[in-house]
Design a protein around this motif. Structure first.
Motif, short mmCIF file in Angstrom:
data_model
loop_
_atom_site.label_atom_id
_atom_site.label_comp_id
_atom_site.label_asym_id
_atom_site.label_seq_id
_atom_site.Cartn_x
_atom_site.Cartn_y
_atom_site.Cartn_z
N SER A 121 1.18 -1.64 0.30
CA SER A 121 -0.39 -0.30 0.50
C SER A 121 1.15 1.74 -0.14
N GLY A 122 2.57 1.37 0.62
CA GLY A 122 2.93 2.26 0.16
C GLY A 122 2.83 3.12 1.55
N LYS A 123 3.24 1.91 2.76
CA LYS A 123 3.22 2.25 4.22
C LYS A 123 4.24 2.09 4.73
N THR A 124 4.56 1.53 5.93
CA THR A 124 5.39 0.61 6.31
C THR A 124 4.55 0.06 7.82
N VAL A 125 4.40 -1.03 8.19
CA VAL A 125 3.87 -1.54 8.89
C VAL A 125 4.93 -2.52 9.91
N SER A 126 4.68 -2.26 11.39
CA SER A 126 5.33 -3.03 12.45
C SER A 126 4.73 -3.15 13.55
N LEU A 127 5.79 -5.07 13.88
CA LEU A 127 4.55 -5.64 14.20
C LEU A 127 4.03 -4.65 15.96
N SER A 128 4.96 -4.35 15.62
CA SER A 128 4.39 -3.44 17.65
C SER A 128 2.91 -2.03 17.18
N ASP A 129 2.62 -2.03 16.30
CA ASP A 129 1.67 -1.18 15.71
C ASP A 129 0.67 -1.98 15.93
N PHE A 130 0.01 -2.94 16.56
CA PHE A 130 -1.11 -3.87 16.41
C PHE A 130 -1.05 -4.14 18.61
N ARG A 131 0.02 -3.77 19.16
CA ARG A 131 0.47 -4.08 20.17
C ARG A 131 -0.69 -4.00 21.34
N GLY A 132 -1.28 -4.82 21.77
CA GLY A 132 -2.45 -4.12 22.92
C GLY A 132 -4.20 -3.87 22.11
N ARG A 133 -4.22 -3.58 20.72
CA ARG A 133 -5.29 -4.07 20.32
C ARG A 133 -5.46 -4.56 18.95
N LYS A 134 -4.34 -5.36 18.94
CA LYS A 134 -5.67 -6.66 17.62
C LYS A 134 -4.27 -8.08 17.85
N ASN A 135 -4.63 -9.23 17.93
CA ASN A 135 -4.45 -10.11 17.72
C ASN A 135 -3.71 -9.85 15.92
N VAL A 136 -2.49 -10.32 15.64
CA VAL A 136 -2.06 -10.76 14.53
C VAL A 136 -1.69 -11.96 13.76
N VAL A 137 -1.73 -12.45 12.46
CA VAL A 137 -1.83 -13.58 11.85
C VAL A 137 -0.92 -13.82 10.58
N ILE A 138 0.13 -14.12 10.94
CA ILE A 138 0.89 -13.79 10.27
C ILE A 138 1.05 -15.01 8.78
#
Lengths: 195, 192
Positions: free
Chosen positions: A60-77
């Motif tokens: 999408s053009g942005k950068t994504v960090s795993l920490s972006d989701f800390r405390g907010r969402k579960n993350v499926v990689i």
């Protein structure tokens, strides 16, 4: 001895190749590498460990960090080995129609390959508009895959699925046979355990 | 020496025969031929069994047991973007079959989910509100028998008395023009 050798060669030739129902969406554009060694790496993480931090460029053009989701969402990689290969091309399109399942489990999906952004752009265009972020682990080549221990010796990633919870802890790891698509029910069952 | 050579020849001949049989089965169904024998998983819901005219019980069934003059088979996958995009068209085809008294009960429709587990088939069915039976083919067993076709792929078979069948349509690609497809199936069947 010769008979045994001939027999072995025939058996290998006969059973070689992997089954995949390649969508006509990818007709004539898929490179078939044949049957590969099911897994070819050594995991560096385990269930209960904190997931290695990463920041990657997204399609999408942005950068994504795993920490972006800390405390907010579960993350499926979802690591997949490479663009333009048979099983990978028939994996993410399925996740594209189950956004509701991810959302009902308070989860986001991050798709990662070791391909560069232009390749990912062309490849995922064949899948329709994807609702989830696709990240490029191209440079330094496969560094995120390597940090999890899912980088194969040929530079591709494993076909691996991980779930990281809101605390940043790994709750599920499936380093799947690279030649096969993981059944959806395995992922959904593990997501529902997080509730 | 003679014994070893003869043994080698027998092994090679046997393997060539096995490969030839497998190759013959791996060709997409051709119009005018019979569909290869495929074991379909028995639907676990009574509505699908009733639609197909199948009794309860039994793990699998074959095409010839379906109570219909013509069976349209959609080979699809929940992981196939073209199949996903075509789902509304296939649903509309089913609607046309069920709303036309001349076709209802005579022309029936099923989907076979190539490489899709029961869970994945159920997920697709729910996502697209598919009202006709979808049959899982988790291990690609059916998909291999019918020539490992790309998806979506449509086959129509005429079912004759005694459960024999004849392929009257076999083509790769999405439906797109549903009326044209249905008209072609009806004309093909009427001309046979």
């Amino acid at each position: 001895m010769k008979i045994k050798a001939v027999l072995l060669i025939f058996i290998i030739c006969f059973f070689a190749g992997n089954a995949c129902a390649a969508s006509a969406a990818f007709e004539n554009n898929i490179y078939n590498p044949g049957e590969l060694k099911p897994t070819d790496s050594v995991l560096k993480v385990g269930v209960g460990n904190e997931a290695p931090a990463f920041t990657l460029p997204a399609l999408s053009g942005k950068t994504v960090s795993l920490s972006d989701f800390r405390g907010r969402k579960n993350v499926v990689i979802s690591f997949v080995p490479a663009a333009w290969t048979p099983v990978c091309s028939d994996q993410w399109p399925g996740y594209n129609i189950i956004q509701d399942i991810f959302e009902s489990n308070d989860a986001v999906l991050l798709g990662i390959t070791v391909d560069n952004i232009p390749t990912l752009f062309s490849w995922t265009n064949q899948m329709g508009k994807l609702w989830f972020d696709v990240l490029s682990d191209f440079w330094p080549h496969g560094s995120v895959a390597a940090s999890f221990g899912v980088l194969r010796s040929d530079g591709m990633a494993e076909r691996a699925m991980l779930i990281v919870d809101k605390k940043g802890l790994i709750r599920y790891i499936d380093v799947h046979n690279i030649n096969q698509r993981p059944p959806l029910e395995d992922l959904v069952r593990e997501l529902e355990k997080l509730k | 020496m003679f014994g070893k050579t003869s043994g080698l020849m027998v092994v090679i001949l046997f393997l060539f025969t096995v490969i030839a049989v497998a190759a013959a089965e791996s060709i997409p169904p051709k119009v005018g031929t019979a569909l290869p024998d495929i074991d379909l998983l028995m639907p676990d819901n009574s509505a699908d069994r009733k639609y197909l005219g199948l009794p309860s019980g039994g793990k699998t069934f074959q095409v010839g047991r379906i109570k219909a003059k013509v069976l349209i088979i959609q080979i699809y996958s929940m992981y196939c973007p073209y199949c996903q995009a075509d789902a509304p068209n296939v649903n509309r085809l089913y609607g046309l079959l069920e709303s036309n008294p001349a076709l209802t009960g005579k022309v029936k429709l099923i989907g076979i989910g190539a490489g899709n587990t029961s869970f994945e088939v159920a997920t697709y069915k729910k996502k697209y509100s598919v009202a006709f039976p979808l049959i899982p083919d988790a291990d690609f067993k059916i998909h291999k028998i019918i020539g490992e076709v790309r998806t979506p792929y449509f086959i129509a078979v005429k079912i004759t008395d005694g459960g024999r069948n004849e392929v009257v349509y076999s083509r790769l690609g999405a439906l797109e023009d549903v009326e044209q497809f249905l008209g072609q199936i009806v004309r093909t069947v009427q001309s046979n």
